[in-house]
Structure formats: structure tokens, C-alpha cells
Design a protein around this motif. Structure first.
Motif, PDB file in Angstrom:
ATOM      1  N   PHE A   1       0.872  -1.184   0.000  1.00  0.00           N
ATOM      2  CA  PHE A   1       0.000   0.000   0.000  1.00  0.00           C
ATOM      3  C   PHE A   1       0.895   1.216   0.000  1.00  0.00           C
ATOM      4  O   PHE A   1       1.723   1.399   0.902  1.00  0.00           O
ATOM      5  CB  PHE A   1      -0.934   0.013   1.212  1.00  0.00           C
ATOM      6  CG  PHE A   1      -2.037   1.022   1.063  1.00  0.00           C
ATOM      7  CD1 PHE A   1      -3.185   0.714   0.344  1.00  0.00           C
ATOM      8  CD2 PHE A   1      -1.916   2.294   1.602  1.00  0.00           C
ATOM      9  CE1 PHE A   1      -4.198   1.646   0.177  1.00  0.00           C
ATOM     10  CE2 PHE A   1      -2.917   3.234   1.426  1.00  0.00           C
ATOM     11  CZ  PHE A   1      -4.066   2.906   0.714  1.00  0.00           C
TER      12      PHE A   1
ATOM     13  N   GLN B   1       2.637   4.787   0.245  1.00  0.00           N
ATOM     14  CA  GLN B   1       2.617   6.100   0.878  1.00  0.00           C
ATOM     15  C   GLN B   1       2.403   7.096  -0.257  1.00  0.00           C
ATOM     16  O   GLN B   1       3.079   7.023  -1.286  1.00  0.00           O
ATOM     17  CB  GLN B   1       3.972   6.321   1.584  1.00  0.00           C
ATOM     18  CG  GLN B   1       4.000   7.459   2.570  1.00  0.00           C
ATOM     19  CD  GLN B   1       4.680   8.690   1.981  1.00  0.00           C
ATOM     20  OE1 GLN B   1       4.360   9.097   0.872  1.00  0.00           O
ATOM     21  NE2 GLN B   1       5.608   9.261   2.718  1.00  0.00           N
ATOM     22  N   PRO B   2       1.419   7.995  -0.141  1.00  0.00           N
ATOM     23  CA  PRO B   2       1.022   8.787  -1.304  1.00  0.00           C
ATOM     24  C   PRO B   2       2.129   9.665  -1.889  1.00  0.00           C
ATOM     25  O   PRO B   2       2.130   9.906  -3.097  1.00  0.00           O
ATOM     26  CB  PRO B   2      -0.122   9.661  -0.767  1.00  0.00           C
ATOM     27  CG  PRO B   2      -0.633   8.964   0.443  1.00  0.00           C
ATOM     28  CD  PRO B   2       0.554   8.250   1.027  1.00  0.00           C
TER      29      PRO B   2
ATOM     30  N   PHE C   1       6.949   4.829  -1.329  1.00  0.00           N
ATOM     31  CA  PHE C   1       7.476   3.711  -0.572  1.00  0.00           C
ATOM     32  C   PHE C   1       6.258   2.980   0.014  1.00  0.00           C
ATOM     33  O   PHE C   1       5.124   3.432  -0.118  1.00  0.00           O
ATOM     34  CB  PHE C   1       8.357   4.198   0.593  1.00  0.00           C
ATOM     35  CG  PHE C   1       9.789   4.445   0.225  1.00  0.00           C
ATOM     36  CD1 PHE C   1      10.135   5.444  -0.671  1.00  0.00           C
ATOM     37  CD2 PHE C   1      10.812   3.700   0.798  1.00  0.00           C
ATOM     38  CE1 PHE C   1      11.456   5.688  -1.003  1.00  0.00           C
ATOM     39  CE2 PHE C   1      12.141   3.934   0.473  1.00  0.00           C
ATOM     40  CZ  PHE C   1      12.472   4.927  -0.422  1.00  0.00           C
TER      41      PHE C   1
ATOM     42  N   HIS D   1       1.104  10.521   7.166  1.00  0.00           N
ATOM     43  CA  HIS D   1       0.436   9.709   6.141  1.00  0.00           C
ATOM     44  C   HIS D   1      -0.450   8.614   6.719  1.00  0.00           C
ATOM     45  O   HIS D   1      -1.158   7.941   5.975  1.00  0.00           O
ATOM     46  CB  HIS D   1       1.483   9.113   5.204  1.00  0.00           C
ATOM     47  CG  HIS D   1       2.381  10.143   4.627  1.00  0.00           C
ATOM     48  ND1 HIS D   1       1.949  11.054   3.693  1.00  0.00           N
ATOM     49  CD2 HIS D   1       3.677  10.479   4.903  1.00  0.00           C
ATOM     50  CE1 HIS D   1       2.935  11.876   3.390  1.00  0.00           C
ATOM     51  NE2 HIS D   1       3.989  11.561   4.118  1.00  0.00           N
ATOM     52  N   GLY D   2      -0.396   8.424   8.015  1.00  0.00           N
ATOM     53  CA  GLY D   2      -1.255   7.409   8.606  1.00  0.00           C
ATOM     54  C   GLY D   2      -0.944   7.224  10.081  1.00  0.00           C
ATOM     55  O   GLY D   2       0.215   7.289  10.493  1.00  0.00           O
ATOM     56  N   THR D   3      -2.003   6.996  10.824  1.00  0.00           N
ATOM     57  CA  THR D   3      -1.825   6.758  12.260  1.00  0.00           C
ATOM     58  C   THR D   3      -1.300   5.333  12.496  1.00  0.00           C
ATOM     59  O   THR D   3      -1.288   4.499  11.588  1.00  0.00           O
ATOM     60  CB  THR D   3      -3.173   6.895  12.983  1.00  0.00           C
ATOM     61  OG1 THR D   3      -4.086   5.936  12.417  1.00  0.00           O
ATOM     62  CG2 THR D   3      -3.751   8.295  12.836  1.00  0.00           C
TER      63      THR D   3
ATOM     64  N   GLU E   1      -2.879   3.170  14.186  1.00  0.00           N
ATOM     65  CA  GLU E   1      -4.031   2.288  14.025  1.00  0.00           C
ATOM     66  C   GLU E   1      -4.274   1.970  12.551  1.00  0.00           C
ATOM     67  O   GLU E   1      -4.629   0.845  12.196  1.00  0.00           O
ATOM     68  CB  GLU E   1      -5.290   2.944  14.621  1.00  0.00           C
ATOM     69  CG  GLU E   1      -5.292   3.076  16.135  1.00  0.00           C
ATOM     70  CD  GLU E   1      -4.340   4.146  16.651  1.00  0.00           C
ATOM     71  OE1 GLU E   1      -3.965   5.070  15.888  1.00  0.00           O
ATOM     72  OE2 GLU E   1      -3.939   4.055  17.831  1.00  0.00           O
ATOM     73  N   TYR E   2      -4.074   2.985  11.719  1.00  0.00           N
ATOM     74  CA  TYR E   2      -4.288   2.763  10.284  1.00  0.00           C
ATOM     75  C   TYR E   2      -3.269   1.775   9.743  1.00  0.00           C
ATOM     76  O   TYR E   2      -3.609   0.858   8.981  1.00  0.00           O
ATOM     77  CB  TYR E   2      -4.195   4.105   9.551  1.00  0.00           C
ATOM     78  CG  TYR E   2      -4.484   4.018   8.069  1.00  0.00           C
ATOM     79  CD1 TYR E   2      -5.695   3.505   7.606  1.00  0.00           C
ATOM     80  CD2 TYR E   2      -3.549   4.451   7.136  1.00  0.00           C
ATOM     81  CE1 TYR E   2      -5.962   3.433   6.240  1.00  0.00           C
ATOM     82  CE2 TYR E   2      -3.814   4.385   5.776  1.00  0.00           C
ATOM     83  CZ  TYR E   2      -5.013   3.871   5.331  1.00  0.00           C
ATOM     84  OH  TYR E   2      -5.280   3.799   3.987  1.00  0.00           O
TER      85      TYR E   2
ATOM     86  N   HIS F   1      -4.128  -1.673  10.848  1.00  0.00           N
ATOM     87  CA  HIS F   1      -5.261  -2.171  10.056  1.00  0.00           C
ATOM     88  C   HIS F   1      -4.808  -2.600   8.666  1.00  0.00           C
ATOM     89  O   HIS F   1      -5.194  -3.669   8.161  1.00  0.00           O
ATOM     90  CB  HIS F   1      -6.314  -1.061   9.968  1.00  0.00           C
ATOM     91  CG  HIS F   1      -7.366  -1.322   8.945  1.00  0.00           C
ATOM     92  ND1 HIS F   1      -8.381  -2.227   9.124  1.00  0.00           N
ATOM     93  CD2 HIS F   1      -7.549  -0.795   7.691  1.00  0.00           C
ATOM     94  CE1 HIS F   1      -9.157  -2.257   8.044  1.00  0.00           C
ATOM     95  NE2 HIS F   1      -8.673  -1.400   7.166  1.00  0.00           N
ATOM     96  N   LEU F   2      -3.973  -1.767   8.040  1.00  0.00           N
ATOM     97  CA  LEU F   2      -3.521  -2.083   6.681  1.00  0.00           C
ATOM     98  C   LEU F   2      -2.718  -3.379   6.642  1.00  0.00           C
ATOM     99  O   LEU F   2      -2.757  -4.098   5.636  1.00  0.00           O
ATOM    100  CB  LEU F   2      -2.670  -0.939   6.124  1.00  0.00           C
ATOM    101  CG  LEU F   2      -3.397   0.293   5.595  1.00  0.00           C
ATOM    102  CD1 LEU F   2      -2.370   1.282   5.036  1.00  0.00           C
ATOM    103  CD2 LEU F   2      -4.414  -0.064   4.514  1.00  0.00           C
TER     104      LEU F   2
ATOM    105  N   VAL G   1      -5.171  -6.015   6.076  1.00  0.00           N
ATOM    106  CA  VAL G   1      -5.767  -5.953   4.729  1.00  0.00           C
ATOM    107  C   VAL G   1      -4.769  -6.450   3.687  1.00  0.00           C
ATOM    108  O   VAL G   1      -5.101  -7.258   2.810  1.00  0.00           O
ATOM    109  CB  VAL G   1      -6.203  -4.506   4.408  1.00  0.00           C
ATOM    110  CG1 VAL G   1      -6.663  -4.395   2.952  1.00  0.00           C
ATOM    111  CG2 VAL G   1      -7.308  -4.063   5.355  1.00  0.00           C
ATOM    112  N   MET G   2      -3.543  -5.963   3.792  1.00  0.00           N
ATOM    113  CA  MET G   2      -2.543  -6.340   2.785  1.00  0.00           C
ATOM    114  C   MET G   2      -2.176  -7.816   2.902  1.00  0.00           C
ATOM    115  O   MET G   2      -1.895  -8.476   1.897  1.00  0.00           O
ATOM    116  CB  MET G   2      -1.295  -5.448   2.931  1.00  0.00           C
ATOM    117  CG  MET G   2      -1.523  -3.986   2.578  1.00  0.00           C
ATOM    118  SD  MET G   2      -1.967  -3.731   0.835  1.00  0.00           S
ATOM    119  CE  MET G   2      -3.618  -3.128   1.024  1.00  0.00           C
TER     120      MET G   2
ATOM    121  N   ARG H   1      -4.810  -9.771   1.169  1.00  0.00           N
ATOM    122  CA  ARG H   1      -4.694  -9.622  -0.280  1.00  0.00           C
ATOM    123  C   ARG H   1      -3.509 -10.432  -0.813  1.00  0.00           C
ATOM    124  O   ARG H   1      -3.567 -10.967  -1.925  1.00  0.00           O
ATOM    125  CB  ARG H   1      -4.557  -8.142  -0.651  1.00  0.00           C
ATOM    126  CG  ARG H   1      -5.869  -7.413  -0.401  1.00  0.00           C
ATOM    127  CD  ARG H   1      -5.841  -5.966  -0.818  1.00  0.00           C
ATOM    128  NE  ARG H   1      -7.151  -5.376  -0.520  1.00  0.00           N
ATOM    129  CZ  ARG H   1      -7.474  -4.122  -0.740  1.00  0.00           C
ATOM    130  NH1 ARG H   1      -6.589  -3.287  -1.257  1.00  0.00           N
ATOM    131  NH2 ARG H   1      -8.688  -3.680  -0.452  1.00  0.00           N
TER     132      ARG H   1
END
Lengths: 262, 787
Positions: free
Chosen positions: A173, A175-176, A180, A240-242, A244-245, A248-249, A252-253, A256
Motif C-alpha cells: 500500500f 505512501q502517497p 514507498f 500519512h497514517g496513524t 491504528e491505520y 489495520h492495513l 488488509v494487505m 490480499r
């Protein structure tokens, strides 16, 4: 950048000798080091390029083990591993952009051990062996925290040996901004068991997710990970993300990756 | 049948050949014999007292020519602010001194503390590291609300507070406005942030100062959108130099987006230092420096309230905004949240009562100024978001609610001081619904849901005031400059034409479009016409390029000058054909006498003007060159309707833009292909603001997103293929070409469409999220969904 001497030896022995100077620094593809020098954030007395050493550019595939020389570029790995280890080829083929992939090397990435880099997930997730001019180091021993590895002064990664799994996948996922890994999960299924490595997420750098490995050992299916979660406490929290995020990812990853493993 | 020449044709951009083949001439490509290089030592703390600066060790370093500190500029003027806003009580804005190099106090990270001129850049950097600073940290002010608190530390000790001005616009009768809200059937309230952005043009800023001891003349090469304005500000307000001794050249400039409008300290420094050092002085910004020294954009915090009657007609609108100025007032900083923002709050709607309240605030951050759209995106975003929220609260279709409240009769006087001369908002919305296939959305949503994705549709309108601006009006509003433009049409003896224009091209394609106009008027091939721009030594005067003004204002000046040329050429042709000039017609480059077969070619008339053997010398000067200044009678009002369709990944919060449609009314169009490109670029920047870009400071005043590792720029795969249509055309009624301008529309109109679409998508997934602040990063969307 500050002034430095530059050497480009053609053998590992010459490189080791050149690195004996105080404040000498090995240079792989320079995709991290050169920008650091431009910012004047490092002041090596000498750069020793490893990309002129033929031995470090070899790739071989024997008995289910893919061996990649330390100075092999990401682009070369993407091409060479496409048939034998597609998950690794896919990972290498999605690092940075084409310019980065044609300069950056696997040895450079693993020696730097950026907590958001992709290769550490592949090495740890594959149970790879890091081969140096002095010894062989298992991936489990090699990664020791943010930008920290088992490498000693003057030690050069000559090759990385990847046991080829039955199936594997790396899901990243982005980093916008930097692209990376905000979180990247490498899942590999071996006869001896499943390995799950997570990069980008932890304040300690790449890590194995033991709980997920146990669940996938029992049932290699995305659903096996239902209800499992990484502890947010040790995760990175930033713009770019806490924490917790990221935690969570990771879940999810991982799912996937299991679904995409081949 | 599309035209292949002249107005309305789409010849390819002639300038691209040199840009794409490495033959451009950017400022950093220029190297002057004997030049030295300057490295600026910039503050790495946001607020501190400078106790002392010891440069003695640095001065002894190899290659050092001279080191400058604030003391060297104590006698020089500060960087001026070009707009004085009067507050609600009739008081002027608070206007602190903006030094070239920090005096006594550092007020933001990136402020220049010392300047080292040396033979090479690396030597200058080495020496800068040897400068010893003795600083005492001061309390840092970053948050605007905190900065306005009574007990806040002050950014400027000599000002009464951190408030620059407290401004009200539109209906300033608080009781009347409140009464409208009290009697409303429904009131929708929304609080939102318009995120701070960094412009990030591809080419960072560069300046080269030169001084000729022999002639006492200065030349400044700089990356500017308006070289004449830079010359005026630098000469008159900063360095005290006569303008005729100073030439400012802005050659090829690699993008500006507003950030290169302003007069920067580095420009004045290099000009001044060239004389002080006896050598040309060059500075090329690094990307890292650009993040902390280019003026930033946006950074508003707003509460907006919309009142509706029981039939869902808008009855009143009230906004309260805090706008960040940063540590100092950049050139047009104070105009952006006031007259470029408040005047647009009526939008496309006939809301009878509009009140805009703006407090501008000093903080220990990089100065904030105009960025593509400049105030108008901030107005559009809050208005189109609150309308969307109102539609959802009322359970009505957001498109229908907009249509119901559209202004439909023109000219229309808004409650916020503008008179829209023309427009057709129904037509652009009709066109939008067609190109966006709004009717097919439900089917596309069902397809997305099959993939486990949430799909949303967001629509909004926008209007902007471009063609900036009538000088007498902006003068009354506080502008310290006129906003006309100028052009000189120089016809050469063989009939080719050079047009010296005050507009500056840095990506807009003027070198292609401007010749299309002149060639069309005369009826000659475009290849016979070139423009000259970006050089005060070659162009008579100009106010530059910003505010989508180039074709509307400078283009009009060019038309007026060309009309003078044609009128004079007709007199020459009349003489040659022994006819009355009233009977002369010009078509396809041929002068004819009406009703006869007599004709004379354009080239023959031009040659006659310069070889006046058979010429009415007693009545007419030889030569063929005319200048016109054009001051617009009104703003122009490009307007349109945009639609965005997104997919949201419910597992990660990641937003992808699946479709984006733009129906714009730009009035008449010179080159449709270039207009498409301008819209595409604007949409990319608007989508960047909506999903990616964020200049974030920590509480110590450090910019967290100070490189591309953390500042997310939109890339090709972040944006979709666009459906762009500009066939709805209500020509501007008051300029000769009937044009309105297209440069900023995409950036103004797109952020609310994206956010509206994401909110719609989340609603379809059962998530009652009413708002998410930009950028709608995956982390923010996921947090909102799981909050």
C-alpha cells in the motif's frame, strides 16, 4: 555535497581493502546515499562503488534457490526472477520508478534497511540468507531495527539466497508522496510453513507476523486472518497514517497477499 | 469543419519544439562571464532573536567574495505588499516590514539569515556552514486560532497583534443577516479547511544580477510571471533605483502557478549584490529551498452557513474565514482572501444576502499568496460543499438544488460587488449531465459494488472573476497598481510581424495563440507572426500573467494595436490604389477597393511603409508599428459545471477517480486544443489538492512535508482521462475578442467535485460522513469511515 574520493574496484577483495579507510562508505546504486550526500547529511571520505564487481552481478537458480548478487539492480531482478520467483520479480518491478530500478541494487537496499523499503519484506518473508564477504546471515538474524542490520564495518553483501516458495505474493500500500510502502506484506508458503513479513509499518522496521503465520499454516486462505490484527502500539504514526491505520492495513494487505499468492 | 489557421484553429504549440528537444533557454541555462554564486543561509528555526552573527571564519574560506547579513540591508526598503485592504472599521491592514535578510529576528523556517557570495556554489555552502549564529528561541505561532488569542505570542512585536485585518464584505449589517438566518426554513452549516499548498513548478526559482560600471545599468534575469512588475517593485520600493537603469528579463519560465508573480528577496539581493561585489551574482534554488521560500497557497479555515426557505431557495449566506498570511505579506497576499475571494461568494446563485468575514493572520510560517485560482478556489470550495451538504440534509438532488437557484438573467449584480455580464449556467449543467453520463451513474455504481467498491458522484459549479482587472475599480479596493496590459505590434518591411506583449508565457502557449489572433485579423499565415515577451528591454510595458488575464487583457491590447496597424495600412493601400481609405477592405492579406478589381498585397503595403517613395508623407508617418494599452471595463466570468466519479476502497480508504467531466463556458476560444490542455492541467492541480497535497507544519513551525518524500504531488496515474467540453460559449460582452480566460478554471472547479463524490460514495456504503478535510488521503477517509 562534500568532496570525497571515489573508487570503483572490480573484485570483492579490492572493495574490502578500499573500505578499510576511515569513513569510507560502500556505494550500491546510490538511490538513497546520493540524495543524502547532496543534502550534505553525510560526509564520507571515500565512496567505494560495488557496481563494477562482476561477481556481485551474478544471478543463479539452482535446486529451488534463487541466488542474486548484491549489486544486481531491481530491474534485473524483475526480469530474471519473473519465471522462477514471480512474487519477488513483482516486488522488484514495483520499487520506485524506472530510473530507481535501473540504478538501485538489492544489496544497497538490504544494507540500508529503510523501514519502508520493499526488499526487507521479501528477504524476511522468504527466509533468505544474506551472504557477505565474511559469512552467511539468516534474514531472521539480519534485520535489527530501523536502518540497523547485522552487517559489520567493512562487510559487503555479495549475494542473497532466496529459497523459492510454493507460492507467494507481496502487496504494497503506497505512501502517497514517496510511494514507498506505507505498509507492505510479503506472504510466502513453504513446505515447512508460511512466512509473513511486514514492512513500512513498525517502528522497529520489518517484522514477521507470527500470529498470521500460525493461522495460515492451519489454513492458507484470506479468511484465516479474520479477526487477527497487529498491535497498533509499535506502529509508525505520521502525516500519512496513524498507528491504528497501519496496523489495520497490515491485516488488509496480508489477506490480499494470500489471495494473490501464486 | 475545424479551421486550420487563425482564431478557433488548433495548431500545435510551436514553443513545445524547443521545450521538448532541450533547446529552451531557462534562467539557469544562462551563465554570465565572471559570475559568482550566492548561497543563502536560511533559518532552521521558526522564531528567534538574532543576538549575533559571526561571519569572520566564513569570510576566510576559499572562494568567498562577500558575505551579507541583515545589517547590509538596513538602509534598503523591505519587500512591498501590492494591495492595501481596509478593515471593517476603516483601518488599514497591519503591514510589517519584510526585510531582504532577517534583521534582529527570524520569523519563519527558510527565512534568509545570511548570504554568502563565492566563486562556486559549493564554496558558498562550505562557508555558510562556518557562519556562527547566536540565537534565542522565541515562542512559535503556527495555529491561526491560537495566533488570534489575546495572550498569543506575536510574530511581529511592533504590531498590535497577529491580526493583519478583520474584513467584512457584502451585506455588513449583522442584524439583517442574522434575521435572514432566524427566519430560514433550513440552515446548513459546515466547517472546513482549505489546505495549504506548495506550488511546485517544475523549474525552481533562479535569479542572476548583473551591474555595468560603465553605464550604471543593472540587468536581472529571473524566473518571473511579470518582469515589469518586478522591475517596478524592486526599483521603486526596495533598492531605490531608476527604472530606466534596470532591465528585468524572464526568459523561458518552467511553470509558475502564481508562485512566480511575487517579488522575492532573492531577486533584490542578486541585483544589489552584483554592484556590491563587482561581479554578476547567480542563485539557483534547490527544490528543498523552494519548499521553504516560495510563497505557499490557500490555507484557509472557514465556517460557512447557508439559509434556505421552505421551497429550498437560497436566502442568505454567511462565511467566517481565517486566512494565513505566514510571517510576512507577500506581494498580493492580502488581496487573495479578500477581493479575490469575497467577491466570488455569490457563485452561480441568486442568493440575495451574502456576508463574508475574513480575518487574516500572521504566523511563523512561509508567506502565503496567490496560487492557481487565488481566492476563487477557496470561495468555490466552501460554497459548493455547503450546497451539497444542504442537498443531503434536505434529501433533494444536488443538481436540482443548484439548478433551482441558478442566476439566469444577465447582466446580474451580485450582493458582493460584481456584475456578471453574461453566462448560461443551465446550458453548462445540461452539457455536463450529457458528457458525464449522469443518467448512467446508477449502473456504474452497481458494477463497482460488485467489485466491493463504493462509488460516488460529485457535482459542482464554479464561477471566477478573471481578466484582472479594471484599474479604477481595483484602485478603489486597495490595489497599488493598475491592471491594464500593453502590446506593440511591429510590422517589418517584408510583412512579418513581431508583437511585444506584456503578458508572460510560462506554459500557457501564448507563442502559439497570440499569433493566431493577429494572423486572423490580417489574413496572413501564423508563421509570419511571433510574439516577444518577458523582457523589459524589449517590451514597452506589461502587468504580466496571472488571474487568467493574458488573452482577455493583453490579447485585447494586441487586438487594439493590430486595429491601429490595419487602419494605417489601409491608408497606405488607399494611396497606392488612388482610392479613399474608407473604401479599402482587407481580406486574406489582400487590400482591395470595394466594388473594383484593384488590389494590393499585405507585403507590398508593408514595404511601402518602410520604403516610402510613393507615400503620403505629408499626412502619414512612415513605418508600421503601433502600441495599445488596454484597461478592461469589467472582469470576465468564466463559469462551468464539473462532475467527478470516484471509487472508494472500503478496506483501505483509498480513493480513485474513475471519471472526471468538465463543461466550461470560456466565451470565445482561440485554440481549443490549448484550452483542453489548460483545463487538464488545472484539473490535475485541483485533484492534487483534493486527494494528495498538504503543506503541514508541526507546532514548532517546521514544515513536515518539505520534500517529495512527504509532499504528495499528483502523478499521471492519479488522474483519469478527462471529458472536457467548452462548446457552451457566451462571449464576454466587453472585450474585443469575447474571451474570458481558461487558465485557472480546472483548479477552481475540481476540488469540491472530488470531495462531494467521496461523501456520496461513503453514503452509499452506509457511512453517514458529512465532511472530510482535504487532502482526502486514504488514512483520512478510512478514519472518517471508522470514526
Amino acid at each position: 555535497m562534500y568532496e570525497f574520493e571515489f573508487e570503483k574496484p572490480s573484485t570483492v577483495a579490492e572493495a574490502v581493502a578500499a573500505l578499510a579507510d576511515e569513513d569510507a562508505q560502500a556505494l550500491g546504486g546510490g538511490q538513497t546515499l546520493i540524495p543524502t550526500l547532496k543534502q550534505r547529511l553525510a560526509m564520507p571520505s571515500k565512496l567505494v562503488s560495488l557496481t563494477g564487481i562482476p561477481q556481485l552481478k551474478e544471478i543463479s537458480d539452482n535446486d529451488g534457490v534463487l541466488t542474486i548478487g548484491g549489486a544486481v539492480t531491481h530491474a534485473a531482478v524483475a526480469e530474471a526472477a519473473a519465471g522462477s520467483y514471480p512474487a519477488l520479480a513483482d516486488l522488484a518491478g514495483h520499487i520506485g520508478d524506472p530510473a530507481v530500478r535501473n540504478r538501485g541494487t538489492i544489496g544497497g537496499s538490504l544494507a540500508n534497511n529503510d523501514p519502508a523499503a520493499c526488499y526487507p519484506a521479501a528477504a524476511l518473508g522468504s527466509g533468505a540468507t544474506i551472504v557477505t564477504n565474511r559469512r552467511e546471515i539468516t534474514a531472521d538474524e539480519y534485520f535489527q531495527g530501523l536502518f540497523e542490520t547485522a552487517l559489520e564495518e567493512g562487510e559487503i553483501i555479495t549475494a542473497v539466497r532466496f529459497p523459492v516458495p510454493e507460492k507467494a505474493s507481496y502487496q504494497k500500500f503506497l505512501q502517497p508522496a514517496s510511494r514507498f510502502a506505507l505498509v507492505g506484506v510479503f506472504v510466502a508458503k513453504y513446505a515447512a510453513g508460511v512466512r509473513v513479513a511486514v514492512t513500512g509499518a513498525s517502528e522497529e522496521g520489518v517484522f514477521r507476523w507470527a500470529e498470521a503465520e500460525a493461522a495460515l499454516d492451519a489454513d492458507f486462505a484470506p479468511g484465516a486472518l479474520d479477526g487477527l490484527s497487529v498491535d497498533a502500539a509499535g506502529m509508525i504514526g505520521d502525516l500519512h497514517g496513524t498507528k491504528e491505520y497501519r496496523a489495520h492495513l497490515a491485516g488488509v494487505m496480508a489477506k490480499r497477499a494470500v489471495a494473490a499468492a501464486r | 469543419m475545424p479551421k486550420d489557421n487563425g482564431i478557433g484553429a488548433s495548431p500545435k504549440r510551436r514553443e513545445d519544439v524547443r521545450f521538448l528537444t532541450g533547446a529552451g533557454n531557462y534562467t539557469d541555462d544562462i551563465n554570465v562571464n565572471g559570475q559568482a554564486h550566492v548561497h543563502f543561509l536560511r533559518a532552521d528555526v521558526a522564531h528567534a532573536t538574532i543576538n549575533s552573527i559571526d561571519t569572520s571564519a566564513a569570510e576566510a574560506m576559499p572562494g568567498v567574495v562577500k558575505i551579507f547579513t541583515g545589517a547590509d540591508f538596513a538602509e534598503v526598503g523591505g519587500i512591498p505588499c501590492g494591495w492595501g485592504v481596509t478593515d471593517r472599521h476603516g483601518n488599514p491592514q497591519q503591514e510589517p516590514r519584510h526585510p531582504i535578510i532577517a534583521h534582529d529576528t527570524i520569523r519563519h523556517v527558510g527565512e534568509i539569515v545570511a548570504a554568502v557570495v563565492a566563486d562556486t556554489v559549493e564554496q558558498a555552502r562550505d562557508a555558510a556552514e562556518a557562519i556562527e549564529l547566536d540565537l534565542t528561541d522565541k515562542p512559535v505561532v503556527v495555529d491561526m486560532a491560537a495566533a488570534l488569542a489575546e495572550d498569543s505570542a506575536k510574530v511581529h512585536e511592533d504590531l498590535s497583534s497577529n491580526l493583519c485585518y478583520d474584513w467584512v464584505f457584502g451585506n455588513d449589517d449583522d442584524d439583517a443577516v442574522q434575521a435572514a438566518f432566524d427566519s430560514a426554513a433550513h440552515v446548513t452549516t459546515l466547517e472546513l479547511v482549505n489546505n495549504r499548498l506548495v506550488a511546485n513548478p517544475m523549474e525552481p526559482r533562479v535569479a542572476i544580477g548583473e551591474y555595468s560600471r560603465g553605464t550604471d545599468e543593472y540587468t536581472l534575469h529571473t524566473t518571473s510571471q511579470n518582469p515589469h512588475v518586478i522591475r517596478l517593485l524592486m526599483c521603486a520600493f526596495v533598492l531605490g533605483l531608476p527604472e530606466h537603469k534596470v532591465r528585468v528579463v524572464a526568459p523561458d519560465v518552467g511553470g509558475g502557478f502564481g508562485s512566480k508573480i511575487f517579488h522575492y528577496a532573492e531577486e533584490a539581493f542578486c541585483t544589489h549584490a552584483a554592484k556590491a561585489c563587482g561581479r554578476p551574482v547567480k542563485w539557483t534554488s534547490t527544490r528543498s529551498e523552494a519548499f521553504i521560500s516560495d510563497a505557499h497557497g490557500r490555507d484557509h479555515v472557514t465556517k460557512i452557513e447557508l439559509a434556505l426557505d421552505s421551497n429550498n431557495n437560497f436566502t442568505a449566506l454567511r462565511t467566517n474565514t481565517m486566512a494565513n498570511m505566514g510571517a510576512y505579506l507577500s506581494t498580493f497576499a492580502t488581496s487573495v482572501p479578500s477581493y479575490l475571494h469575497g467577491t466570488l461568494m455569490a457563485g452561480n446563485y441568486k442568493t440575495p444576502i451574502v456576508q463574508v468575514n475574513v480575518k487574516t493572520v500572521f504566523t511563523n510560517t512561509v508567506p502565503v499568496d496567490a496560487y492557481r485560482g487565488a481566492g476563487r478556489p477557496e470561495a468555490t470550495y466552501q460554497l459548493e460543499r455547503v450546497i451539497d451538504k444542504a442537498a443531503r440534509e434536505l434529501g433533494v438532488d444536488p443538481i436540482a438544488l443548484r439548478r433551482q437557484n441558478f442566476i439566469t438573467e444577465f447582466p446580474y449584480e451580485t450582493p458582493v460587488a460584481l456584475t456578471y455580464d453574461t453566462g448560461d449556467y443551465v446550458a453548462t449543467m445540461d452539457k455536463l449531465e450529457e458528457i458525464a453520463d449522469v443518467a448512467g451513474f446508477a449502473a456504474r455504481r452497481a458494477e463497482s459494488e460488485k467489485k466491493g467498491k463504493l462509488r460516488g458522484l460529485g457535482v459542482n459549479c464554479y464561477i471566477e472573476a478573471c481578466g484582472i482587472a479594471p484599474s479604477n475599480i481595483v484602485g478603489m479596493l486597495g490595489a497599488r497598481a493598475g491592471l491594464y496590459d500593453a502590446a506593440t505590434v511591429r510590422v517589418n518591411a517584408t510583412g512579418s510581424i513581431s508583437v511585444m506583449v506584456g503578458a508572460h508565457a510560462h506554459g500557457q502557449g501564448h507563442e502559439t495563440t497570440f499569433p493566431q489572433v493577429v494572423a486572423d485579423m490580417i489574413g496572413i499565415d501564423e508563421s509570419m507572426v511571433d510574439i516577444v515577451h518577458g523582457d523589459t528591454g524589449r517590451v514597452p510595458f506589461g502587468m504580466g500573467t496571472y488571474g487568467s488575464r493574458s488573452i482577455a487583457v493583453c490579447g485585447s491590447a494586441m487586438v487594439r494595436a493590430t486595429e491601429k496597424i490595419i487602419a494605417k495600412a489601409k491608408k497606405i493601400a488607399a494611396h497606392l490604389m488612388e482610392a479613399s481609405d474608407a473604401d479599402i477592405e482587407l481580406k486574406d492579406g489582400q487590400f482591395t477597393v470595394a466594388g473594383t478589381d484593384k488590389s494590393v498585397a499585405w507585403g507590398d503595403v508593408c514595404l511601402t511603409a518602410y520604403v516610402p517613395h510613393n507615400y503620403p508623407l505629408e499626412e502619414l508617418e512612415p513605418g508600421l508599428e503601433e502600441t495599445a494599452f488596454y484597461d478592461p471595463a469589467n472582469f470576465t466570468y468564466p463559469a462551468g459545471a464539473y462532475a467527478c466519479e470516484v471509487e472508494v476502497d472500503p478496506d483501505t480508504g483509498k480513493v480513485t477517480i474513475e471519471r472526471f467531466s468538465a463543461a466550461d463556458d470560456f466565451g470565445n476560444i482561440i485554440n481549443p486544443m490549448i484550452v483542453d490542455g489548460q483545463v487538464h492541467g488545472g484539473l490535475g492541480q485541483g485533484i492534487g489538492q483534493a486527494l494528495l497535497e498538504n503543506a503541514a507544519y508541526d507546532e514548532d513551525g517546521q514544515l513536515l512535508s518539505a520534500s517529495y518524500m512527504d509532499y504528495a504531488m499528483p502523478r499521471a496515474d492519479d488522474v483519469p482521462f478527462y471529458q472536457v467540453d467548452h462548446s457552451c460559449q457566451t462571449p464576454c460582452t466587453h472585450n474585443p475578442l469575447g474571451v474570458k480566460g481558461c487558465g485557472e478554471a480546472g483548479a477552481i472547479g475540481s476540488p469540491p467535485a472530488v470531495v462531494n463524490a467521496v461523501i456520496d460514495a461513503l453514503k452509499s456504503g452506509g457511512k453517514n460522513v458529512t465532511h472530510i478535510d482535504m487532502p482526502l488521503s486514504p488514512a483520512r477517509v478510512w478514519a472518517a469511515m471508522n470514526g
